[in-house]
Write an enzyme that holds these catalytic residues in place. Structure first.
Site, PDB file in Angstrom:
ATOM      1  N   CYS A 120      46.518 -36.870  10.176  1.00 34.80           N
ATOM      2  CA  CYS A 120      46.214 -38.229  10.153  1.00 34.80           C
ATOM      3  C   CYS A 120      46.732 -38.480   8.713  1.00 34.80           C
ATOM      4  O   CYS A 120      47.052 -39.397   8.386  1.00 34.80           O
ATOM      5  CB  CYS A 120      44.923 -38.829  10.213  1.00 34.80           C
ATOM      6  SG  CYS A 120      43.756 -38.266   8.847  1.00 34.80           S
ATOM      7  N   LYS A 136      27.594   6.133  22.648  1.00 29.03           N
ATOM      8  CA  LYS A 136      28.372   6.677  21.568  1.00 29.03           C
ATOM      9  C   LYS A 136      28.514   5.594  20.410  1.00 29.03           C
ATOM     10  O   LYS A 136      28.970   4.654  20.253  1.00 29.03           O
ATOM     11  CB  LYS A 136      29.889   6.684  22.262  1.00 29.03           C
ATOM     12  CG  LYS A 136      30.856   7.438  21.310  1.00 29.03           C
ATOM     13  CD  LYS A 136      32.240   7.813  21.911  1.00 29.03           C
ATOM     14  CE  LYS A 136      33.107   8.826  21.222  1.00 29.03           C
ATOM     15  NZ  LYS A 136      33.123   8.444  19.588  1.00 29.03           N
ATOM     16  N   GLU A 167       0.779  -1.312  -0.098  1.00 28.16           N
ATOM     17  CA  GLU A 167      -0.040  -0.081  -0.071  1.00 28.16           C
ATOM     18  C   GLU A 167       0.774   1.270  -0.140  1.00 28.16           C
ATOM     19  O   GLU A 167       0.532   2.294  -0.689  1.00 28.16           O
ATOM     20  CB  GLU A 167      -0.793  -0.096   1.286  1.00 28.16           C
ATOM     21  CG  GLU A 167      -2.210   0.131   0.755  1.00 28.16           C
ATOM     22  CD  GLU A 167      -3.017  -0.253   2.133  1.00 28.16           C
ATOM     23  OE1 GLU A 167      -3.434   0.543   2.764  1.00 28.16           O
ATOM     24  OE2 GLU A 167      -3.634  -1.570   2.293  1.00 28.16           O
ATOM     25  N   ARG A 207      31.213  16.181   9.366  1.00 22.63           N
ATOM     26  CA  ARG A 207      31.705  17.123  10.432  1.00 22.63           C
ATOM     27  C   ARG A 207      32.994  17.570   9.825  1.00 22.63           C
ATOM     28  O   ARG A 207      33.213  18.922  10.164  1.00 22.63           O
ATOM     29  CB  ARG A 207      32.129  16.126  11.726  1.00 22.63           C
ATOM     30  CG  ARG A 207      32.851  16.775  12.548  1.00 22.63           C
ATOM     31  CD  ARG A 207      32.950  16.105  14.021  1.00 22.63           C
ATOM     32  NE  ARG A 207      33.765  16.795  14.730  1.00 22.63           N
ATOM     33  CZ  ARG A 207      34.960  16.220  15.105  1.00 22.63           C
ATOM     34  NH1 ARG A 207      35.461  15.022  14.340  1.00 22.63           N
ATOM     35  NH2 ARG A 207      35.834  16.851  16.140  1.00 22.63           N
ATOM     36  N   GLU A 218      23.893   8.775  27.288  1.00 20.46           N
ATOM     37  CA  GLU A 218      23.554   8.094  25.848  1.00 20.46           C
ATOM     38  C   GLU A 218      24.716   7.143  25.371  1.00 20.46           C
ATOM     39  O   GLU A 218      25.656   7.087  25.851  1.00 20.46           O
ATOM     40  CB  GLU A 218      23.253   9.258  24.798  1.00 20.46           C
ATOM     41  CG  GLU A 218      24.095  10.460  24.846  1.00 20.46           C
ATOM     42  CD  GLU A 218      23.411  11.426  24.045  1.00 20.46           C
ATOM     43  OE1 GLU A 218      24.166  12.151  23.222  1.00 20.46           O
ATOM     44  OE2 GLU A 218      22.336  12.030  24.735  1.00 20.46           O
ATOM     45  N   GLU A 262      24.485  11.076  14.624  1.00 17.24           N
ATOM     46  CA  GLU A 262      25.470  10.200  13.847  1.00 17.24           C
ATOM     47  C   GLU A 262      24.573   9.368  12.909  1.00 17.24           C
ATOM     48  O   GLU A 262      23.352   8.921  13.038  1.00 17.24           O
ATOM     49  CB  GLU A 262      25.808   9.308  15.139  1.00 17.24           C
ATOM     50  CG  GLU A 262      26.893   8.519  14.663  1.00 17.24           C
ATOM     51  CD  GLU A 262      28.247   9.096  15.237  1.00 17.24           C
ATOM     52  OE1 GLU A 262      28.354  10.317  15.243  1.00 17.24           O
ATOM     53  OE2 GLU A 262      29.528   8.472  14.887  1.00 17.24           O
ATOM     54  N   CYS A 283      39.418 -33.280   5.593  1.00 19.02           N
ATOM     55  CA  CYS A 283      40.380 -34.432   5.539  1.00 19.02           C
ATOM     56  C   CYS A 283      39.256 -35.673   5.181  1.00 19.02           C
ATOM     57  O   CYS A 283      38.392 -35.676   5.699  1.00 19.02           O
ATOM     58  CB  CYS A 283      40.767 -34.477   7.123  1.00 19.02           C
ATOM     59  SG  CYS A 283      41.145 -36.064   7.482  1.00 19.02           S
ATOM     60  N   LYS A 293      34.779   5.180  27.017  1.00 18.03           N
ATOM     61  CA  LYS A 293      35.086   4.139  26.054  1.00 18.03           C
ATOM     62  C   LYS A 293      35.319   2.863  26.442  1.00 18.03           C
ATOM     63  O   LYS A 293      35.893   2.725  27.341  1.00 18.03           O
ATOM     64  CB  LYS A 293      36.165   4.749  25.023  1.00 18.03           C
ATOM     65  CG  LYS A 293      36.247   5.997  24.450  1.00 18.03           C
ATOM     66  CD  LYS A 293      35.884   6.064  23.193  1.00 18.03           C
ATOM     67  CE  LYS A 293      36.792   5.701  22.206  1.00 18.03           C
ATOM     68  NZ  LYS A 293      37.264   6.402  21.499  1.00 18.03           N
TER      69      LYS A 293
HETATM   70  S1  IVH Z   1      28.289  14.629  21.245  1.00 14.92           S
HETATM   71  C1  IVH Z   1      29.941  18.720  21.956  1.00 14.92           C
HETATM   72  N1  IVH Z   1      27.177  12.534  21.634  1.00 14.92           N
HETATM   73  O1  IVH Z   1      31.782  11.153  18.823  1.00 14.92           O
HETATM   74  C2  IVH Z   1      29.997  17.141  21.819  1.00 14.92           C
HETATM   75  N2  IVH Z   1      29.001  12.637  19.985  1.00 14.92           N
HETATM   76  O2  IVH Z   1      34.319  12.448  19.546  1.00 14.92           O
HETATM   77  C3  IVH Z   1      29.866  16.877  20.410  1.00 14.92           C
HETATM   78  N3  IVH Z   1      29.520  10.594  18.855  1.00 14.92           N
HETATM   79  O3  IVH Z   1      32.275  13.171  16.118  1.00 14.92           O
HETATM   80  C4  IVH Z   1      29.532  15.396  20.224  1.00 14.92           C
HETATM   81  N4  IVH Z   1      27.907   9.236  19.774  1.00 14.92           N
HETATM   82  O4  IVH Z   1      30.638  11.520  15.771  1.00 14.92           O
HETATM   83  C5  IVH Z   1      28.024  13.168  20.916  1.00 14.92           C
HETATM   84  N5  IVH Z   1      25.873  10.443  21.862  1.00 14.92           N
HETATM   85  C6  IVH Z   1      26.785  11.035  21.243  1.00 14.92           C
HETATM   86  C7  IVH Z   1      27.844  10.699  20.231  1.00 14.92           C
HETATM   87  C8  IVH Z   1      28.745  11.349  19.774  1.00 14.92           C
HETATM   88  C9  IVH Z   1      28.961   9.329  18.859  1.00 14.92           C
HETATM   89  C10 IVH Z   1      30.701  10.562  18.042  1.00 14.92           C
HETATM   90  C11 IVH Z   1      30.592  12.118  16.985  1.00 14.92           C
HETATM   91  C12 IVH Z   1      31.668  12.913  17.291  1.00 14.92           C
HETATM   92  C13 IVH Z   1      32.392  12.159  18.442  1.00 14.92           C
HETATM   93  C14 IVH Z   1      33.033  12.864  19.281  1.00 14.92           C
END
Ligand code: IVH
Length: 685
Positions: free
Chosen positions: A427, A131, A50, A152, A129, A189, A442, A330
């Site tokens: 073997c 990364k 649809e 960026r 949140e 992202e 084998c 990290k």
């Molecule tokens: S905030 C002012 N939040 O990490 C802060 N960045 O090293 C701006 N990234 O280039 C970034 N998850 O590509 C922020 N939840 C998140 C993120 C995030 C991934 C990446 C982003 C940025 C790099 C920062």
């Protein structure tokens, strides 16, 4: 709930087609709403067919009245002609980077600096949140319409990827509000989900093209395509996490409120977020996400903490190029670079030879890795891994470490290619590799090859098979090497004295093994079938077989066709099962095991539902997900017949893309024509 009910009442409505402008506007809104439900909420509001019909109608309207076309129209997601190059975009507000932390101490220090910077005595409220491991993007909406998207870049200048971003279906081309800000820069992202990544690499492989090392590279490679039509096929996603310039609207007072607002605007925001207090709250969030990381549908390389209050963020300000109010926590790297010292082969229980890279020891994600799998010979060639190469090794969660890619610029001159041995390293039997198979084996089989024997015996005693505790690798090795055990039936002939005499064994441990063997005799048919180690028969296939046939004798008597009628069993698996059971040596083994006292409760064979009994199908064209023979065997399993040509007796024509003369014939004869979705619905029990 049946699908039809789910979607009831959403079919074609809206303004009369004679009013083209109103109709086009309505179609655009409908399509945007459904796309949002599908791609952002993961909760489809109409069937695909649809959606496609509404989409096609809008395309026709816009073709007939080009003046109705607008940049926010869903039809504009499909990329146009290739661009000569990306033009540059200056970011009005720089896109900053973020400082990293790894240890608990780093996090505590971050929290302390924040409290000091704010002269705060109480706990700080943080928005947490994920990364995401993708690439950062700035989306500019002017009066609610997406007008520009930029990477960026170096933080100040990025590349204009608007045409490509338009193809990302979870990104709204128009914000869901009657009162949009005059201008807003949404930041977030772009990433690729794990399943989409796997599918993409499979397609690349099939097309003989280069595979991507990880989802982030795949996302970046897909977005930075001069031809947006390629991006359109790549299924990218987007999660928002920040903001740049904003005009004629109030900034939300909290970061968490910003993300909530984005949601209401139809901008995708990840659900995995929380607002917590103090360093303790941050560490809990990190631990929770760490535990669930492998189950997430996308890759992340850590979590991000941001002071939630925007006023506090402003007080804290920035150091050089990163904000003081945010920190990326990290995970330890899952990838590392090291040298391939040699490439050996490992012989599995089915005789399959797995090339294994012997590595110069390297720490990956906190564990020292010295071996990494190369899967099979083709994989070694595809990745072009040579002895002496520098390689990227990956170890994610509990998965066996693997070689991801070679670093080509670091290849030494004397790097040597891997050669699959002609004879088994264990073997000495010849190695065979059938034309159409990826795996070399084998040819010694159980009898000649101790590696296969050990592997098969270990599989038999393993937890998910016969679950015989105490029969570990070292013990099985000794039993095989001393010729005490050749087949699984021999386990049940072991005596206390003999066992107690083995290395690292005593009377007590020997008795424990005997008790475990005795206990294992009472089992289930599914476990027993699985324990036999038939090629292609994993746990779930073993369960299907047990359920379907109910008794071992019924399975032993079954023909290949009858086995093929079992859920999820295809021709290759059916042939393997039948071949195994037809072998007199395997029959004898099964009888010996039964004679040793292995037993289970036998059941009635399952009554198969024969929903399609008496119906004849013809298949034509390319179906979206099923291969033609898969669809055919599904129909046959449900009792239906599949014919090659359309006649008056045909009950249904299943038509896919590029259906030809059969479709015309079916239309002529008034045969019911269905698509794959409708076929699957018919197949539901
Ligand atoms: S905030 C002012 N939040 O990490 C802060 N960045 O090293 C701006 N990234 O280039 C970034 N998850 O590509 C922020 N939840 C998140 C993120 C995030 C991934 C990446 C982003 C940025 C790099 C920062």
């Amino acid at each position: 709930m049946p699908q039809s009910e789910l979607f009831r009442g959403t079919a074609h409505q809206g303004p009369d087609p004679s009013d083209a402008r109103a109709r086009a506007e309505w179609l655009r809104d409908e399509l945007n709403r459904h796309a949002h439900a599908y791609y952002v909420l993961d909760n489809p509001s109409i069937p695909d067919a649809e959606y496609d019909a509404l989409f096609a109608e809008l395309q026709r309207l816009e073709a007939a009245y080009p003046e109705l076309r607008s940049p926010d129209s869903p039809t504009q997601r499909v990329g146009g002609a290739p661009l000569p190059e990306f033009s540059q975009v200056q970011h009005d507000v720089p896109m900053l980077s973020i400082n990293n932390g790894f240890s608990d101490e780093d996090i505590e220090n971050f929290d302390r600096r924040v409290r000091e910077g704010l002269s705060s005595k109480g706990q700080i409220s943080y928005a947490c949140e994920l990364k995401f491991d993708g690439l950062a993007i700035n989306l500019r909406y002017v009066h609610g319409v997406l007008v520009q998207a930029a990477t960026r870049g170096d933080g100040t200048t990025g590349e204009d990827v608007t045409a490509n971003i338009r193809t990302v279906r979870s990104i709204p081309l128009k914000l869901q509000t009657n009162n949009p800000p005059a201008l807003i820069d949404v930041r977030g992202e772009v990433l690729m989900f794990k399943t989409d990544f796997a599918r993409l690499n499979q397609r690349q492989r099939e097309a003989g093209q280069k595979e991507f090392a990880n989802p982030r590279n795949a996302a970046a490679g897909s977005l930075r395509q001069l031809d947006a039509r390629i991006t359109a096929q790549r299924h990218l996603r987007f999660f928002a996490y920040g903001i740049g310039r904003l005009e004629s609207a109030e900034f939300p007072l909290r970061h968490s409120a910003l993300l909530d607002w984005y949601r209401t605007l139809g901008i995708p925001v990840c659900d995995e977020r929380a607002v917590v207090n103090g360093a303790g709250g941050l560490l809990n969030f990190f631990a929770d996400i760490g535990r669930r990381r492998a189950q997430l549908p996308y890759e992340i390389d850590g979590v991000v903490y941001k002071v939630d209050s925007v006023t506090q963020q402003q007080t804290l300000g920035f150091v050089s190029r990163a904000p003081r109010f945010a920190l990326a926590h990290k995970f330890p790297a899952e990838e590392a670079t090291t040298t391939v010292l040699d490439i050996g082969v490992q012989v599995g229980r089915t005789g399959a030879l797995t090339p294994v890279a012997r590595l110069s020891p390297v720490s990956v994600g906190g564990v020292t890795v010295t071996n990494a799998t190369l899967h099979n010979e083709d994989e070694v060639r595809r990745k072009d891994v040579r002895i002496g190469d520098q390689v990227i090794v990956r170890r994610a969660g509990d998965v066996i470490p693997e070689v991801v890619a070679v670093v080509p610029e670091r290849r030494p001159q004397d790097a040597r290619e891997f050669v699959m041995p002609a004879n088994c390293p264990v073997c000495a039997s010849p190695i065979v590799r059938p034309e159409e198979e990826a795996v070399a084996r084998c040819s010694g089989g159980w009898i000649k090859c101790p590696a296969q024997r050990k592997g098969g015996l270990l599989h038999f005693v393993s937890r998910r098979a016969m679950d015989i505790e105490g029969l570990g690798e070292q013990l099985v090795e000794q039993l095989v090497d001393r010729g005490l055990v050749t087949t699984p039936a021999d386990f049940y002939k072991l005596g206390l004295v003999m066992l107690a005499e083995l290395d690292r064994m005593a009377e007590k441990s020997a008795q424990n093994v005997l008790n475990a063997l005795e206990k294992s005799k009472s089992t289930t048919l599914a476990r027993f079938i699985y324990a036999l180690g038939i090629r292609h028969v994993g746990e779930s296939t073993a369960k299907s077989l047990a359920r379907h046939f109910g008794t071992l004798d019924a399975l032993l008597e079954a023909s290949e066709e009858q086995i093929l009628a079992v859920d999820d069993i295809g021709p290759v698996v059916a042939q393997s099962i039948r071949g195994f059971l037809a072998d007199p040596l395997n029959r004898e083994l099964i009888e010996q095991l039964r004679a040793a006292g292995i037993h289970w409760e036998e059941n009635e064979p399952e009554r198969r539902n024969q929903t399609l009994a008496g119906k004849t199908f013809v298949l034509t064209g390319t179906l979206p997900t099923l291969k033609r023979d898969e669809a055919a065997s599904m129909i046959e399993v449900a009792g239906g017949k599949v014919a090659g040509s359309v006649s008056k007796k045909t009950s249904y024509l299943v038509a896919g893309d590029d259906a030809g003369s059969k479709l015309a014939k079916a239309q002529e004869l008034g045969v019911t024509i269905i698509d794959e979705t409708e076929l699957l619905k018919l197949l539901e029990p």
